[in-house]
Design a protein around this motif. Structure first.
Motif, PDB file in Angstrom:
ATOM      1  N   SER A   1       0.830  -1.197   0.000  1.00  0.00           N
ATOM      2  CA  SER A   1       0.000   0.000   0.000  1.00  0.00           C
ATOM      3  C   SER A   1       0.870   1.255   0.000  1.00  0.00           C
ATOM      4  O   SER A   1       2.106   1.182   0.060  1.00  0.00           O
ATOM      5  N   THR A   2       0.216   2.399   0.003  1.00  0.00           N
ATOM      6  CA  THR A   2       0.953   3.666   0.018  1.00  0.00           C
ATOM      7  C   THR A   2       1.687   3.882   1.337  1.00  0.00           C
ATOM      8  O   THR A   2       2.681   4.607   1.378  1.00  0.00           O
ATOM      9  N   ILE A   3       1.219   3.227   2.407  1.00  0.00           N
ATOM     10  CA  ILE A   3       1.867   3.414   3.710  1.00  0.00           C
ATOM     11  C   ILE A   3       2.720   2.206   4.087  1.00  0.00           C
ATOM     12  O   ILE A   3       3.173   2.102   5.218  1.00  0.00           O
ATOM     13  N   GLY A   4       2.927   1.305   3.147  1.00  0.00           N
ATOM     14  CA  GLY A   4       3.831   0.189   3.386  1.00  0.00           C
ATOM     15  C   GLY A   4       3.194  -1.086   3.893  1.00  0.00           C
ATOM     16  O   GLY A   4       3.909  -2.049   4.189  1.00  0.00           O
ATOM     17  N   THR A   5       1.881  -1.113   3.990  1.00  0.00           N
ATOM     18  CA  THR A   5       1.212  -2.364   4.352  1.00  0.00           C
ATOM     19  C   THR A   5       1.389  -3.370   3.221  1.00  0.00           C
ATOM     20  O   THR A   5       1.244  -3.011   2.046  1.00  0.00           O
ATOM     21  N   THR A   6       1.709  -4.600   3.565  1.00  0.00           N
ATOM     22  CA  THR A   6       1.983  -5.594   2.534  1.00  0.00           C
ATOM     23  C   THR A   6       1.083  -6.814   2.654  1.00  0.00           C
ATOM     24  O   THR A   6       0.558  -7.122   3.722  1.00  0.00           O
ATOM     25  N   HIS A   7       0.934  -7.485   1.543  1.00  0.00           N
ATOM     26  CA  HIS A   7       0.201  -8.745   1.473  1.00  0.00           C
ATOM     27  C   HIS A   7       1.020  -9.695   0.618  1.00  0.00           C
ATOM     28  O   HIS A   7       1.588  -9.289  -0.401  1.00  0.00           O
ATOM     29  N   TYR A   8       1.062 -10.974   1.029  1.00  0.00           N
ATOM     30  CA  TYR A   8       1.782 -11.984   0.263  1.00  0.00           C
ATOM     31  C   TYR A   8       0.898 -13.195   0.032  1.00  0.00           C
ATOM     32  O   TYR A   8       0.136 -13.605   0.909  1.00  0.00           O
ATOM     33  N   GLY A   9       1.044 -13.791  -1.139  1.00  0.00           N
ATOM     34  CA  GLY A   9       0.378 -15.052  -1.387  1.00  0.00           C
ATOM     35  C   GLY A   9       1.002 -16.141  -0.518  1.00  0.00           C
ATOM     36  O   GLY A   9       2.187 -16.059  -0.167  1.00  0.00           O
ATOM     37  N   ASP A  10       0.231 -17.141  -0.196  1.00  0.00           N
ATOM     38  CA  ASP A  10       0.704 -18.183   0.711  1.00  0.00           C
ATOM     39  C   ASP A  10       1.964 -18.881   0.194  1.00  0.00           C
ATOM     40  O   ASP A  10       2.839 -19.255   0.975  1.00  0.00           O
ATOM     41  N   SER A  11       2.059 -19.047  -1.109  1.00  0.00           N
ATOM     42  CA  SER A  11       3.177 -19.805  -1.670  1.00  0.00           C
ATOM     43  C   SER A  11       4.508 -19.053  -1.603  1.00  0.00           C
ATOM     44  O   SER A  11       5.568 -19.667  -1.792  1.00  0.00           O
ATOM     45  N   VAL A  12       4.467 -17.756  -1.336  1.00  0.00           N
ATOM     46  CA  VAL A  12       5.717 -16.971  -1.327  1.00  0.00           C
ATOM     47  C   VAL A  12       6.019 -16.357   0.040  1.00  0.00           C
ATOM     48  O   VAL A  12       7.071 -15.736   0.214  1.00  0.00           O
ATOM     49  N   LYS A  13       5.130 -16.524   0.997  1.00  0.00           N
ATOM     50  CA  LYS A  13       5.355 -15.957   2.330  1.00  0.00           C
ATOM     51  C   LYS A  13       6.659 -16.467   2.914  1.00  0.00           C
ATOM     52  O   LYS A  13       6.958 -17.651   2.865  1.00  0.00           O
ATOM     53  N   GLY A  14       7.430 -15.550   3.457  1.00  0.00           N
ATOM     54  CA  GLY A  14       8.695 -15.910   4.061  1.00  0.00           C
ATOM     55  C   GLY A  14       9.846 -16.004   3.081  1.00  0.00           C
ATOM     56  O   GLY A  14      11.006 -16.101   3.490  1.00  0.00           O
ATOM     57  N   ARG A  15       9.545 -15.965   1.781  1.00  0.00           N
ATOM     58  CA  ARG A  15      10.616 -16.055   0.769  1.00  0.00           C
ATOM     59  C   ARG A  15      10.730 -14.782  -0.067  1.00  0.00           C
ATOM     60  O   ARG A  15      11.827 -14.405  -0.482  1.00  0.00           O
ATOM     61  N   PHE A  16       9.610 -14.148  -0.327  1.00  0.00           N
ATOM     62  CA  PHE A  16       9.591 -12.953  -1.162  1.00  0.00           C
ATOM     63  C   PHE A  16       9.363 -11.717  -0.297  1.00  0.00           C
ATOM     64  O   PHE A  16       8.716 -11.778   0.746  1.00  0.00           O
ATOM     65  N   ASN A  17       9.880 -10.585  -0.779  1.00  0.00           N
ATOM     66  CA  ASN A  17       9.700  -9.323  -0.061  1.00  0.00           C
ATOM     67  C   ASN A  17       9.454  -8.198  -1.061  1.00  0.00           C
ATOM     68  O   ASN A  17      10.231  -8.017  -2.004  1.00  0.00           O
ATOM     69  N   ILE A  18       8.377  -7.476  -0.851  1.00  0.00           N
ATOM     70  CA  ILE A  18       8.076  -6.337  -1.704  1.00  0.00           C
ATOM     71  C   ILE A  18       8.466  -5.053  -0.972  1.00  0.00           C
ATOM     72  O   ILE A  18       8.292  -4.941   0.245  1.00  0.00           O
ATOM     73  N   SER A  19       8.990  -4.109  -1.717  1.00  0.00           N
ATOM     74  CA  SER A  19       9.331  -2.808  -1.136  1.00  0.00           C
ATOM     75  C   SER A  19       9.152  -1.741  -2.207  1.00  0.00           C
ATOM     76  O   SER A  19       9.023  -2.065  -3.389  1.00  0.00           O
ATOM     77  N   ARG A  20       9.117  -0.505  -1.778  1.00  0.00           N
ATOM     78  CA  ARG A  20       8.947   0.579  -2.736  1.00  0.00           C
ATOM     79  C   ARG A  20       9.864   1.740  -2.375  1.00  0.00           C
ATOM     80  O   ARG A  20      10.140   1.987  -1.191  1.00  0.00           O
ATOM     81  N   ASP A  21      10.294   2.425  -3.399  1.00  0.00           N
ATOM     82  CA  ASP A  21      11.107   3.635  -3.231  1.00  0.00           C
ATOM     83  C   ASP A  21      10.364   4.752  -3.941  1.00  0.00           C
ATOM     84  O   ASP A  21      10.409   4.852  -5.173  1.00  0.00           O
ATOM     85  N   ASN A  22       9.673   5.562  -3.179  1.00  0.00           N
ATOM     86  CA  ASN A  22       8.844   6.605  -3.783  1.00  0.00           C
ATOM     87  C   ASN A  22       9.671   7.655  -4.511  1.00  0.00           C
ATOM     88  O   ASN A  22       9.224   8.223  -5.509  1.00  0.00           O
ATOM     89  N   ALA A  23      10.855   7.921  -4.023  1.00  0.00           N
ATOM     90  CA  ALA A  23      11.707   8.904  -4.682  1.00  0.00           C
ATOM     91  C   ALA A  23      12.125   8.431  -6.069  1.00  0.00           C
ATOM     92  O   ALA A  23      12.233   9.235  -7.008  1.00  0.00           O
ATOM     93  N   LYS A  24      12.331   7.130  -6.208  1.00  0.00           N
ATOM     94  CA  LYS A  24      12.734   6.553  -7.497  1.00  0.00           C
ATOM     95  C   LYS A  24      11.540   6.075  -8.301  1.00  0.00           C
ATOM     96  O   LYS A  24      11.704   5.582  -9.423  1.00  0.00           O
ATOM     97  N   LYS A  25      10.345   6.174  -7.729  1.00  0.00           N
ATOM     98  CA  LYS A  25       9.118   5.724  -8.409  1.00  0.00           C
ATOM     99  C   LYS A  25       9.245   4.269  -8.849  1.00  0.00           C
ATOM    100  O   LYS A  25       8.881   3.904  -9.975  1.00  0.00           O
ATOM    101  N   THR A  26       9.750   3.460  -7.954  1.00  0.00           N
ATOM    102  CA  THR A  26      10.031   2.074  -8.283  1.00  0.00           C
ATOM    103  C   THR A  26       9.557   1.151  -7.167  1.00  0.00           C
ATOM    104  O   THR A  26       9.696   1.476  -5.984  1.00  0.00           O
ATOM    105  N   VAL A  27       9.023   0.006  -7.567  1.00  0.00           N
ATOM    106  CA  VAL A  27       8.684  -1.047  -6.618  1.00  0.00           C
ATOM    107  C   VAL A  27       9.581  -2.236  -6.911  1.00  0.00           C
ATOM    108  O   VAL A  27       9.900  -2.516  -8.067  1.00  0.00           O
ATOM    109  N   PHE A  28      10.010  -2.906  -5.855  1.00  0.00           N
ATOM    110  CA  PHE A  28      10.939  -4.022  -5.977  1.00  0.00           C
ATOM    111  C   PHE A  28      10.299  -5.307  -5.470  1.00  0.00           C
ATOM    112  O   PHE A  28       9.457  -5.290  -4.571  1.00  0.00           O
ATOM    113  N   LEU A  29      10.742  -6.411  -6.044  1.00  0.00           N
ATOM    114  CA  LEU A  29      10.343  -7.713  -5.541  1.00  0.00           C
ATOM    115  C   LEU A  29      11.605  -8.533  -5.345  1.00  0.00           C
ATOM    116  O   LEU A  29      12.259  -8.931  -6.312  1.00  0.00           O
ATOM    117  N   GLU A  30      11.957  -8.740  -4.084  1.00  0.00           N
ATOM    118  CA  GLU A  30      13.113  -9.558  -3.736  1.00  0.00           C
ATOM    119  C   GLU A  30      12.624 -10.984  -3.566  1.00  0.00           C
ATOM    120  O   GLU A  30      11.755 -11.256  -2.730  1.00  0.00           O
TER     121      GLU A  30
END
Length: 124
Positions: free
Chosen positions: A51-80
């Protein structure tokens, strides 16, 4: 609104990969972002959302392995993506809604804009 995804590739099981999605055309910080994936013969599924305030949701199959983050200054979202498995093989799409300051990640129709997709292939 344009979304440009990048970072996919061919990796071995157990490896890590980071996807990026650069957005343009509007004020990035006002909108939630998400990642979907679609494997051959399967429906497109929501992987994760932020979300805009950093609230996240993950699908069950990726919980604990994937991480989403965003950099508003760079206008970019990342998926680790860590501890990748062959079943993670898919085309990954970033997505964004048209409504600012909302977070209806579980409503498929809420996701309005889509990136072009980037292929992730995990070999066993």
């Amino acid at each position: 609104v344009q979304l440009q995804a990048s970072g996919g590739g061919l990796v071995q099981a157990g490896s890590s990969l980071r996807l990026s999605c650069a957005a343009s055309g509007r004020t990035f910080s006002r909108y939630a972002m998400g990642w979907f994936r679609q494997a051959p013969g399967k429906e497109r599924e929501l992987v994760t959302a932020i979300s805009t305030i950093g609230t996240t949701h993950y699908g069950d199959s990726v919980k604990g392995r994937f991480n989403i983050s965003r950099d508003n200054a760079k206008k970019t979202v990342f998926l680790e993506m860590n501890s990748l498995k062959p079943e993670d093989t898919a085309v990954y799409y970033c997505a964004a809604p048209s409504e600012p300051y909302t977070y209806y990640y579980d409503r498929r129709g809420w996701w309005t804009y889509w990136g072009q997709g980037t292929q992730v292939t995990v070999s066993s």
